[in-house]
Design a protein around this motif. Structure first.
Motif, PDB file in Angstrom:
ATOM      1  N   MET A   1       0.835  -1.181   0.000  1.00  0.00           N
ATOM      2  CA  MET A   1       0.000   0.000   0.000  1.00  0.00           C
ATOM      3  C   MET A   1       0.879   1.242   0.000  1.00  0.00           C
ATOM      4  N   THR A   2       0.401   2.251  -0.689  1.00  0.00           N
ATOM      5  CA  THR A   2       1.123   3.512  -0.729  1.00  0.00           C
ATOM      6  C   THR A   2       0.183   4.641  -0.338  1.00  0.00           C
ATOM      7  N   GLY A   3       0.757   5.680   0.227  1.00  0.00           N
ATOM      8  CA  GLY A   3      -0.013   6.843   0.600  1.00  0.00           C
ATOM      9  C   GLY A   3       0.631   8.090   0.040  1.00  0.00           C
ATOM     10  N   VAL A   4      -0.182   9.016  -0.443  1.00  0.00           N
ATOM     11  CA  VAL A   4       0.315  10.285  -0.963  1.00  0.00           C
ATOM     12  C   VAL A   4      -0.611  11.409  -0.505  1.00  0.00           C
ATOM     13  N   LEU A   5      -0.066  12.597  -0.491  1.00  0.00           N
ATOM     14  CA  LEU A   5      -0.841  13.795  -0.189  1.00  0.00           C
ATOM     15  C   LEU A   5      -1.005  14.606  -1.463  1.00  0.00           C
ATOM     16  N   ARG A   6      -2.180  15.196  -1.611  1.00  0.00           N
ATOM     17  CA  ARG A   6      -2.433  16.091  -2.739  1.00  0.00           C
ATOM     18  C   ARG A   6      -3.298  17.242  -2.233  1.00  0.00           C
ATOM     19  N   PRO A   7      -3.239  18.389  -2.902  1.00  0.00           N
ATOM     20  CA  PRO A   7      -4.091  19.507  -2.477  1.00  0.00           C
ATOM     21  C   PRO A   7      -5.572  19.136  -2.568  1.00  0.00           C
ATOM     22  N   ALA A   8      -6.327  19.552  -1.573  1.00  0.00           N
ATOM     23  CA  ALA A   8      -7.776  19.341  -1.600  1.00  0.00           C
ATOM     24  C   ALA A   8      -8.394  20.316  -2.593  1.00  0.00           C
ATOM     25  N   ASP A   9      -9.482  19.894  -3.206  1.00  0.00           N
ATOM     26  CA  ASP A   9     -10.224  20.798  -4.082  1.00  0.00           C
ATOM     27  C   ASP A   9     -11.707  20.733  -3.701  1.00  0.00           C
ATOM     28  N   ASP A  10     -12.520  21.495  -4.398  1.00  0.00           N
ATOM     29  CA  ASP A  10     -13.932  21.593  -4.030  1.00  0.00           C
ATOM     30  C   ASP A  10     -14.667  20.256  -4.056  1.00  0.00           C
ATOM     31  N   THR A  11     -14.191  19.313  -4.862  1.00  0.00           N
ATOM     32  CA  THR A  11     -14.862  18.009  -4.901  1.00  0.00           C
ATOM     33  C   THR A  11     -14.621  17.206  -3.621  1.00  0.00           C
ATOM     34  N   ASP A  12     -13.658  17.623  -2.809  1.00  0.00           N
ATOM     35  CA  ASP A  12     -13.333  16.923  -1.554  1.00  0.00           C
ATOM     36  C   ASP A  12     -14.113  17.457  -0.360  1.00  0.00           C
ATOM     37  N   ARG A  13     -14.743  18.602  -0.509  1.00  0.00           N
ATOM     38  CA  ARG A  13     -15.361  19.295   0.626  1.00  0.00           C
ATOM     39  C   ARG A  13     -16.311  18.409   1.424  1.00  0.00           C
ATOM     40  N   ASP A  14     -17.268  17.783   0.773  1.00  0.00           N
ATOM     41  CA  ASP A  14     -18.266  16.988   1.490  1.00  0.00           C
ATOM     42  C   ASP A  14     -17.682  15.699   2.050  1.00  0.00           C
ATOM     43  N   LEU A  15     -16.690  15.146   1.374  1.00  0.00           N
ATOM     44  CA  LEU A  15     -16.021  13.944   1.861  1.00  0.00           C
ATOM     45  C   LEU A  15     -15.308  14.237   3.181  1.00  0.00           C
ATOM     46  N   ILE A  16     -14.623  15.371   3.238  1.00  0.00           N
ATOM     47  CA  ILE A  16     -13.930  15.779   4.457  1.00  0.00           C
ATOM     48  C   ILE A  16     -14.925  15.916   5.612  1.00  0.00           C
ATOM     49  N   LEU A  17     -16.081  16.503   5.337  1.00  0.00           N
ATOM     50  CA  LEU A  17     -17.110  16.650   6.377  1.00  0.00           C
ATOM     51  C   LEU A  17     -17.573  15.291   6.890  1.00  0.00           C
ATOM     52  N   SER A  18     -17.765  14.333   6.003  1.00  0.00           N
ATOM     53  CA  SER A  18     -18.226  13.008   6.452  1.00  0.00           C
ATOM     54  C   SER A  18     -17.178  12.337   7.336  1.00  0.00           C
ATOM     55  N   TRP A  19     -15.905  12.487   7.011  1.00  0.00           N
ATOM     56  CA  TRP A  19     -14.855  11.907   7.859  1.00  0.00           C
ATOM     57  C   TRP A  19     -14.823  12.603   9.214  1.00  0.00           C
ATOM     58  N   ARG A  20     -14.931  13.932   9.218  1.00  0.00           N
ATOM     59  CA  ARG A  20     -14.852  14.707  10.460  1.00  0.00           C
ATOM     60  C   ARG A  20     -16.028  14.412  11.378  1.00  0.00           C
ATOM     61  N   ASN A  21     -17.179  14.118  10.800  1.00  0.00           N
ATOM     62  CA  ASN A  21     -18.370  13.882  11.614  1.00  0.00           C
ATOM     63  C   ASN A  21     -18.508  12.438  12.085  1.00  0.00           C
ATOM     64  N   HIS A  22     -17.581  11.563  11.724  1.00  0.00           N
ATOM     65  CA  HIS A  22     -17.660  10.187  12.217  1.00  0.00           C
ATOM     66  C   HIS A  22     -17.578  10.225  13.747  1.00  0.00           C
ATOM     67  N   PRO A  23     -18.409   9.470  14.445  1.00  0.00           N
ATOM     68  CA  PRO A  23     -18.422   9.516  15.912  1.00  0.00           C
ATOM     69  C   PRO A  23     -17.059   9.282  16.560  1.00  0.00           C
ATOM     70  N   SER A  24     -16.246   8.393  16.027  1.00  0.00           N
ATOM     71  CA  SER A  24     -14.948   8.134  16.666  1.00  0.00           C
ATOM     72  C   SER A  24     -13.967   9.278  16.428  1.00  0.00           C
ATOM     73  N   VAL A  25     -14.116  10.022  15.351  1.00  0.00           N
ATOM     74  CA  VAL A  25     -13.277  11.203  15.119  1.00  0.00           C
ATOM     75  C   VAL A  25     -13.737  12.332  16.035  1.00  0.00           C
ATOM     76  N   ARG A  26     -15.035  12.550  16.094  1.00  0.00           N
ATOM     77  CA  ARG A  26     -15.558  13.604  16.966  1.00  0.00           C
ATOM     78  C   ARG A  26     -15.202  13.350  18.424  1.00  0.00           C
ATOM     79  N   ALA A  27     -15.180  12.098  18.837  1.00  0.00           N
ATOM     80  CA  ALA A  27     -14.929  11.755  20.244  1.00  0.00           C
ATOM     81  C   ALA A  27     -13.542  12.185  20.717  1.00  0.00           C
ATOM     82  N   VAL A  28     -12.585  12.311  19.812  1.00  0.00           N
ATOM     83  CA  VAL A  28     -11.219  12.692  20.204  1.00  0.00           C
ATOM     84  C   VAL A  28     -10.841  14.079  19.691  1.00  0.00           C
ATOM     85  N   SER A  29     -11.844  14.841  19.273  1.00  0.00           N
ATOM     86  CA  SER A  29     -11.612  16.186  18.764  1.00  0.00           C
ATOM     87  C   SER A  29     -11.834  17.222  19.849  1.00  0.00           C
ATOM     88  N   LEU A  30     -11.299  18.413  19.632  1.00  0.00           N
ATOM     89  CA  LEU A  30     -11.477  19.498  20.592  1.00  0.00           C
ATOM     90  C   LEU A  30     -12.843  20.146  20.459  1.00  0.00           C
TER      91      LEU A  30
END
Length: 152
Positions: free
Chosen positions: A1-30
């Motif tokens: 498996m490989t991992g890379v970083l790329r700049p986010a664009d407008d097509t990523d906006r809603d995907l980022i929100l879904s990851w951020r709102n996952h209960p296990s992510v929210r549980a360890v967020s400020l």
């Protein structure tokens, strides 16, 4: 498996929100409330931070946010499933290399709740050191925040 970083664009906006709102992510967020689409859209429209998408074998799987010499990240908990721990390690490696490479930072730091021992252990593995602790109110509860930092 490989991992890379790329700049986010407008097509990523809603995907980022879904990851951020996952209960296990929210549980360890400020901030643990479920972020509404309008709140996320406002942040997205005025963001001053550099937002990068972490891709695991070409599939968007997480986000890294750099704001000056501070960073944060979260992953697609559901999409990665049993590959989550390995993806965490690859994301952190890529993010640190990006910070000290293309971004040209000389130090990188971030906040982690004291109770998030897994992430604190991961940071130590990548050379981050605890430099201070302080209290912060999270959902009406006083929590200890650990600031970790790494020099180039």
């Amino acid at each position: 498996m490989t991992g890379v970083l790329r700049p986010a664009d407008d097509t990523d906006r809603d995907l980022i929100l879904s990851w951020r709102n996952h209960p296990s992510v929210r549980a360890v967020s400020l901030t643990t409330h479920e972020i509404r689409p309008e709140e996320h859209a406002a942040w997205w429209a005025t963001r001053k931070a550099l937002v990068l998408i972490y891709e695991e074998d070409g599939v968007p799987s997480g986000v890294v946010i750099f704001n000056g010499n501070t960073w944060s990240f979260y992953l697609d908990v559901e999409g990665l499933g049993p590959r989550l721990l390995a993806a965490w390690m690859r994301l952190e490696k890529e993010a640190v290399e990006y910070a000290f490479g293309p971004l040209g930072l000389t130090t990188l730091g971030g906040e982690t709740l004291e109770e998030n021992r897994q992430v604190l252990a991961l940071h130590r593995r990548f050379g981050f050191r605890e430099t201070r602790r302080y209290e912060r109110i999270v959902d009406g509860v006083t929590k200890t925040v650990v600031w970790t930092e790494r020099a180039k």
